[in-house]
Scaffold this motif. Structure first.
Motif, PDB file in Angstrom:
ATOM      1  N   UNK A 151       2.384   9.624  -5.498  1.00 59.59           N
ATOM      2  CA  UNK A 151       3.046  10.893  -5.195  1.00 59.59           C
ATOM      3  C   UNK A 151       4.089  11.252  -6.251  1.00 59.59           C
ATOM      4  N   UNK A 152       4.847  10.275  -6.709  1.00 61.61           N
ATOM      5  CA  UNK A 152       5.855  10.529  -7.750  1.00 61.61           C
ATOM      6  C   UNK A 152       5.173  10.929  -9.050  1.00 61.61           C
ATOM      7  N   UNK A 153       4.083  10.266  -9.364  1.00 56.56           N
ATOM      8  CA  UNK A 153       3.313  10.641 -10.551  1.00 56.56           C
ATOM      9  C   UNK A 153       2.781  12.066 -10.421  1.00 56.56           C
ATOM     10  N   UNK A 154       2.284  12.414  -9.253  1.00 51.33           N
ATOM     11  CA  UNK A 154       1.810  13.780  -9.004  1.00 51.33           C
ATOM     12  C   UNK A 154       2.931  14.798  -9.144  1.00 51.33           C
TER      13      UNK A 154
ATOM     14  N   UNK B 198       4.866  20.138  -2.955  1.00 48.48           N
ATOM     15  CA  UNK B 198       3.887  19.381  -2.172  1.00 48.48           C
ATOM     16  C   UNK B 198       4.097  17.889  -2.382  1.00 48.48           C
ATOM     17  N   UNK B 199       4.175  17.448  -3.632  1.00 46.06           N
ATOM     18  CA  UNK B 199       4.336  16.020  -3.894  1.00 46.06           C
ATOM     19  C   UNK B 199       5.723  15.524  -3.517  1.00 46.06           C
ATOM     20  N   UNK B 200       6.739  16.375  -3.627  1.00 47.16           N
ATOM     21  CA  UNK B 200       8.068  15.974  -3.174  1.00 47.16           C
ATOM     22  C   UNK B 200       8.086  15.834  -1.653  1.00 47.16           C
ATOM     23  N   UNK B 201       7.390  16.716  -0.955  1.00 47.86           N
ATOM     24  CA  UNK B 201       7.271  16.606   0.498  1.00 47.86           C
ATOM     25  C   UNK B 201       6.527  15.351   0.915  1.00 47.86           C
TER      26      UNK B 201
ATOM     27  N   UNK C 268       0.831  -1.209   0.000  1.00 48.62           N
ATOM     28  CA  UNK C 268       0.000   0.000   0.000  1.00 48.62           C
ATOM     29  C   UNK C 268       0.865   1.259   0.000  1.00 48.62           C
ATOM     30  N   UNK C 269       1.948   1.224   0.762  1.00 46.33           N
ATOM     31  CA  UNK C 269       2.831   2.394   0.843  1.00 46.33           C
ATOM     32  C   UNK C 269       3.527   2.630  -0.491  1.00 46.33           C
ATOM     33  N   UNK C 270       3.967   1.576  -1.145  1.00 43.55           N
ATOM     34  CA  UNK C 270       4.613   1.732  -2.455  1.00 43.55           C
ATOM     35  C   UNK C 270       3.610   2.263  -3.478  1.00 43.55           C
ATOM     36  N   UNK C 271       2.356   1.814  -3.380  1.00 47.08           N
ATOM     37  CA  UNK C 271       1.316   2.352  -4.253  1.00 47.08           C
ATOM     38  C   UNK C 271       1.163   3.864  -4.020  1.00 47.08           C
TER      39      UNK C 271
END
Length: 127
Positions: free
Chosen positions: A22-25, A34-37, A14-17
């Protein structure tokens, strides 16, 4: 494989998902900090999950061999969270501080949702 190990692996999946989301965002949107944070905080959260898992495994082994256990490592996990926040504060142009804090809580949110869904599933099976 024990139920605890299966649960740990489910949390990792679930965490990897969430990390991939987040990386896609980060790659698609203009909200880079925001997504890097979120990614940064979630990576620290993933480390804390692994740390907690390994400490509990050692606790189980110590109980079966009737040895004493020094600590569960709560302080080290707290310090890792503090380190993530300090890094985010040092580089505010890269990381959104609130996103890092939310990322640090990601694994606990996943645990809560998974526990609720498992409880609901078990109660439905009993009927």
């Amino acid at each position: 494989m024990t139920e605890y190990t299966m649960t740990f692996r489910r949390y990792i999946k679930y965490t990897i998902f969430m990390l991939s989301f987040f990386v896609l965002g980060y790659g698609v949107t203009s909200y880079k900090s925001i997504f890097l944070g979120l990614t940064f905080g979630t990576l620290f959260s993933l480390y804390n999950l692994w740390s907690m898992y390994s400490k509990i495994e050692r606790l189980g082994q110590a109980i079966t061999t009737k040895q004493k256990v020094k600590t569960m490592g709560s302080l080290s996990r707290l310090l890792m969270g503090g380190l993530a926040v300090l890094i985010a504060m040092r580089y505010p142009h890269l990381f959104n501080l609130l996103s890092v804090v939310i990322g640090l809580m990601t694994i606990y949110i996943i645990m809560l949702i998974d526990s609720l869904s498992q409880t609901i599933r078990i109660s439905k099976e009993k009927r």
